[in-house]
Write an enzyme that holds these catalytic residues in place. Sequence first.
Site, PDB file in Angstrom:
ATOM      1  N   HIS A  81       0.823  -1.212   0.000  1.00 11.32           N
ATOM      2  CA  HIS A  81       0.000   0.000   0.000  1.00 11.32           C
ATOM      3  C   HIS A  81       0.857   1.262   0.000  1.00 11.32           C
ATOM      4  O   HIS A  81       0.522   2.250  -0.671  1.00 11.32           O
ATOM      5  CB  HIS A  81      -0.947   0.000   1.197  1.00 11.32           C
ATOM      6  CG  HIS A  81      -1.885  -1.165   1.213  1.00 11.32           C
ATOM      7  ND1 HIS A  81      -2.670  -1.482   2.302  1.00 11.32           N
ATOM      8  CD2 HIS A  81      -2.164  -2.105   0.276  1.00 11.32           C
ATOM      9  CE1 HIS A  81      -3.386  -2.559   2.039  1.00 11.32           C
ATOM     10  NE2 HIS A  81      -3.096  -2.954   0.807  1.00 11.32           N
ATOM     11  N   HIS A 240      -9.213  -2.329  -5.303  1.00 13.76           N
ATOM     12  CA  HIS A 240      -8.130  -2.598  -4.356  1.00 13.76           C
ATOM     13  C   HIS A 240      -7.112  -3.571  -4.951  1.00 13.76           C
ATOM     14  O   HIS A 240      -5.906  -3.426  -4.725  1.00 13.76           O
ATOM     15  CB  HIS A 240      -8.652  -3.145  -3.037  1.00 13.76           C
ATOM     16  CG  HIS A 240      -7.536  -3.325  -2.043  1.00 13.76           C
ATOM     17  ND1 HIS A 240      -7.040  -2.298  -1.293  1.00 13.76           N
ATOM     18  CD2 HIS A 240      -6.764  -4.406  -1.750  1.00 13.76           C
ATOM     19  CE1 HIS A 240      -6.022  -2.725  -0.556  1.00 13.76           C
ATOM     20  NE2 HIS A 240      -5.844  -4.009  -0.820  1.00 13.76           N
ATOM     21  N   ASP A 244      -3.071  -3.097  -5.336  1.00 12.77           N
ATOM     22  CA  ASP A 244      -2.016  -4.072  -5.019  1.00 12.77           C
ATOM     23  C   ASP A 244      -1.113  -4.321  -6.229  1.00 12.77           C
ATOM     24  O   ASP A 244       0.115  -4.447  -6.092  1.00 12.77           O
ATOM     25  CB  ASP A 244      -2.639  -5.402  -4.588  1.00 12.77           C
ATOM     26  CG  ASP A 244      -3.184  -5.367  -3.172  1.00 12.77           C
ATOM     27  OD1 ASP A 244      -2.827  -4.442  -2.419  1.00 12.77           O
ATOM     28  OD2 ASP A 244      -3.965  -6.276  -2.817  1.00 12.77           O
ATOM     29  N   HIS A 267      -0.639 -11.465  -5.073  1.00 21.23           N
ATOM     30  CA  HIS A 267       0.712 -10.984  -4.794  1.00 21.23           C
ATOM     31  C   HIS A 267       1.796 -11.881  -5.401  1.00 21.23           C
ATOM     32  O   HIS A 267       2.832 -11.384  -5.845  1.00 21.23           O
ATOM     33  CB  HIS A 267       0.914 -10.862  -3.279  1.00 21.23           C
ATOM     34  CG  HIS A 267       0.063  -9.805  -2.656  1.00 21.23           C
ATOM     35  ND1 HIS A 267       0.156  -8.475  -3.000  1.00 21.23           N
ATOM     36  CD2 HIS A 267      -0.906  -9.876  -1.703  1.00 21.23           C
ATOM     37  CE1 HIS A 267      -0.705  -7.771  -2.287  1.00 21.23           C
ATOM     38  NE2 HIS A 267      -1.358  -8.599  -1.508  1.00 21.23           N
TER      39      HIS A 267
END
Length: 322
Positions: A81, A240, A244, A267
Amino acid sequence: MHRSRNEHTTAVTCEIHGRGYWSGKEVTVRVHPAPLGTGICLVRCDLPNRPQCVATVDHREDANLRTNLVHGAAQFQMVEHLMAALAALEIDNCIAEINAEELPALDGSSLAFVEALSHAGLVIQAKAKPQLIIRDRYRVGSSDGWVEAMPSKDGECYYEYQLSFDDETPIAPQAFGMELTPDRFIREIAPARTFVTSQQAEKIRATGMASHVTNQDLVVIGPSGPIDNVFRYSNECARHKTLDLIGDLALSGIELIGRFTSFRGGHNLNGRMAKQLAELATEQMALPSATSHETSSHRSHHGMLHSIENETPIPTDRRNAA
């Protein structure tokens, strides 16, 4: 045509304070101006000798639901973030002093980071910012989930996330994409928060972790929608995930010009693409005649897919929280 710019640092020091999701520890991040060539340098100011880690994919470690960086004793959890805010606001050189391992979760978004950094302002530095212009098509992942980099027609940097769960979930399929600019990031992505389903939240809390996290500290989604909360956007989950993606690809360490799309990625796949982009950038800089308009010697056929996909499916963490 793509636009070029000089590197930037912050004009003054700024500070962000909060608690980590996983540890629950109070933590303060102080972002200081830094000279050319510093990059994004994270410092554990709570440890002896103040160990440091430059925020690049070389120091990335796989972790569940977050991106971690490790360089010896300099260990940092959930950096994505902050990295997204720095990349979107075009802050290339800074020193971030952090007095705990886990960065503050805040409300699960980049909003507080953006507000502090915007208030600090920018200083233009006397060196052009290197760019990696994507000339071919690259993909990591499998048919179940992938991240792709493609050339952009107008020299922009465009990010898109396509969210679709293949099991029973209250989260509807959704997507979001936009050209990345500081203003659009602030308005359209920075406020988008981390999300979990109510079942995921119960499992995490049952382990004893994140017991302090309330339904107002992130978006907990039940059968009827957010619990004790409301969405900031109808497609906040996809926004969101885009946040990321921006933060994770920023670990490539270079300004990106191209179109970056994730289909049910997370991720792990973001990190693999960041590594691929960093390798392309290194290749570009090593070419004797390299300029910012050349990407790599792989450029045999424009638009050809260069895949580093495994033969067997890889985990895409598409069932996990953002």
